[in-house]
Every structure is written in C-alpha cells, then in structure tokens.
Motif scaffolding. Sequence first.
Motif, short mmCIF file in Angstrom:
data_model
loop_
_atom_site.label_atom_id
_atom_site.label_comp_id
_atom_site.label_asym_id
_atom_site.label_seq_id
_atom_site.Cartn_x
_atom_site.Cartn_y
_atom_site.Cartn_z
N LEU A 29 131.70 -28.85 75.31
CA LEU A 29 131.89 -28.34 76.66
C LEU A 29 130.58 -27.80 77.22
CD1 LEU A 29 133.63 -27.40 79.07
CD2 LEU A 29 134.05 -25.30 77.77
N ILE A 30 129.88 -27.02 76.41
CA ILE A 30 128.61 -26.45 76.86
C ILE A 30 127.60 -27.55 77.13
CG2 ILE A 30 126.72 -24.89 76.23
CD1 ILE A 30 129.48 -23.56 76.85
N GLN A 31 127.56 -28.57 76.28
CA GLN A 31 126.66 -29.70 76.50
C GLN A 31 127.00 -30.42 77.80
OE1 GLN A 31 126.67 -32.78 73.51
NE2 GLN A 31 124.64 -33.47 74.10
N ALA A 32 128.28 -30.60 78.08
CA ALA A 32 128.70 -31.26 79.32
C ALA A 32 128.28 -30.43 80.54
CB ALA A 32 130.21 -31.48 79.32
N ILE A 33 128.40 -29.12 80.45
CA ILE A 33 127.98 -28.25 81.55
C ILE A 33 126.47 -28.36 81.75
CG2 ILE A 33 127.73 -25.84 82.29
CD1 ILE A 33 130.46 -25.34 80.88
N PHE A 34 125.71 -28.30 80.66
CA PHE A 34 124.26 -28.44 80.74
C PHE A 34 123.86 -29.77 81.37
CE2 PHE A 34 123.14 -25.40 76.99
CZ PHE A 34 123.49 -24.31 77.77
N LYS A 35 124.50 -30.86 80.92
CA LYS A 35 124.17 -32.19 81.46
C LYS A 35 124.47 -32.27 82.95
CE LYS A 35 124.43 -35.30 77.54
NZ LYS A 35 125.08 -36.49 76.98
N HIS A 36 125.57 -31.65 83.36
CA HIS A 36 125.93 -31.65 84.77
C HIS A 36 124.84 -30.93 85.59
CE1 HIS A 36 128.36 -31.46 88.38
NE2 HIS A 36 128.13 -30.15 88.44
N ILE A 37 124.40 -29.78 85.12
CA ILE A 37 123.37 -29.02 85.81
C ILE A 37 122.05 -29.80 85.83
CG2 ILE A 37 121.98 -26.90 85.77
CD1 ILE A 37 124.92 -26.54 86.67
N TRP A 38 121.67 -30.37 84.69
CA TRP A 38 120.42 -31.14 84.61
C TRP A 38 120.44 -32.32 85.58
CZ3 TRP A 38 120.86 -31.19 78.62
CH2 TRP A 38 120.44 -29.96 78.11
N THR A 39 121.57 -33.02 85.65
CA THR A 39 121.70 -34.16 86.55
C THR A 39 121.61 -33.72 88.00
OG1 THR A 39 123.08 -35.29 84.93
CG2 THR A 39 123.18 -36.11 87.19
N ARG A 40 122.30 -32.64 88.32
CA ARG A 40 122.29 -32.14 89.69
C ARG A 40 120.88 -31.71 90.11
NH1 ARG A 40 126.32 -27.48 91.01
NH2 ARG A 40 124.61 -26.21 90.24
N ARG A 41 120.17 -31.03 89.22
CA ARG A 41 118.80 -30.61 89.53
C ARG A 41 117.87 -31.81 89.69
NH1 ARG A 41 117.77 -25.12 86.04
NH2 ARG A 41 119.16 -23.83 87.28
N ALA A 42 118.05 -32.83 88.86
CA ALA A 42 117.22 -34.03 88.98
C ALA A 42 117.45 -34.71 90.32
CB ALA A 42 117.51 -34.99 87.83
N LEU A 43 118.72 -34.78 90.75
CA LEU A 43 119.03 -35.39 92.04
C LEU A 43 118.46 -34.57 93.19
CD1 LEU A 43 122.72 -36.52 91.43
CD2 LEU A 43 120.68 -37.98 91.58
N GLU A 44 118.53 -33.24 93.08
CA GLU A 44 117.96 -32.38 94.11
C GLU A 44 116.44 -32.53 94.16
OE1 GLU A 44 119.23 -28.41 93.30
OE2 GLU A 44 121.31 -28.82 93.87
N ARG A 45 115.83 -32.63 92.98
CA ARG A 45 114.38 -32.79 92.92
C ARG A 45 113.96 -34.12 93.57
NH1 ARG A 45 113.73 -31.23 87.95
NH2 ARG A 45 114.19 -33.26 87.04
#
Length: 103
Positions: A10-26
């Motif tokens: 679950l924690i890994q899925a949350i981290f991946k979601h945040i990383w993906t969202r930040r990459a898209l924002e960047r």
Amino acid sequence: MEEVTFDPGLIQAIFKHIWTRRALEREKNEGNDGTDCEVGTGTLKKTRTTSANSNALKLSCELLRIFITEAVQRSAMIAEAEGAGKIEGTHLERILPQLLLDF
C-alpha cells in the motif's frame, strides 16, 4: 507479539502515485519541447523510473505507524483534558503543529 503496521504494498502504491503525479506536473511546467535533461550515463530524467527498496518501504511503514500512534495519543490527552468522550478534528488540529515539529 508483532505490532500491526501498514502494508508495504500500500505504501509503495501511494509513493508511486505521488512520484507519477510529480513527474507529470514537472513535464507540464517544463513544457514538452523535446529536450531531455541527462542525469547519468544512458538515463534521461524524464524516462527514469523511481522505486524504493523493501527496507525503505518497511522503514516508511514503521515511521507512519509511529507518527499516527503519537497523533492519536496526543489528541486523546487533549480530548480527555476537555472532558470529551471522543477525539474530534479540533483536537488533532491543536496537536498537529507541535507533532510536525517533533517529527
């Protein structure tokens, strides 16, 4: 007896979601002009995947467990001092600034 903690998946899925969202924002903020920033040999910043090893996930789970346990205990003390029978959002709001400074 082992204490209950968060599921590392679950924690890994949350981290991946945040990383993906930040990459898209960047990407959105930098514009898609076709020029990639090189980070290392054979890797491009935009195409490189972010990951966490199992020990880092276990440590993150334990940190979250301790943080939430402490938040509940501090909120319960405030609620008890006020004579409330249950913890409310206002109790959490009162302890949150000091809790964040402590962590």
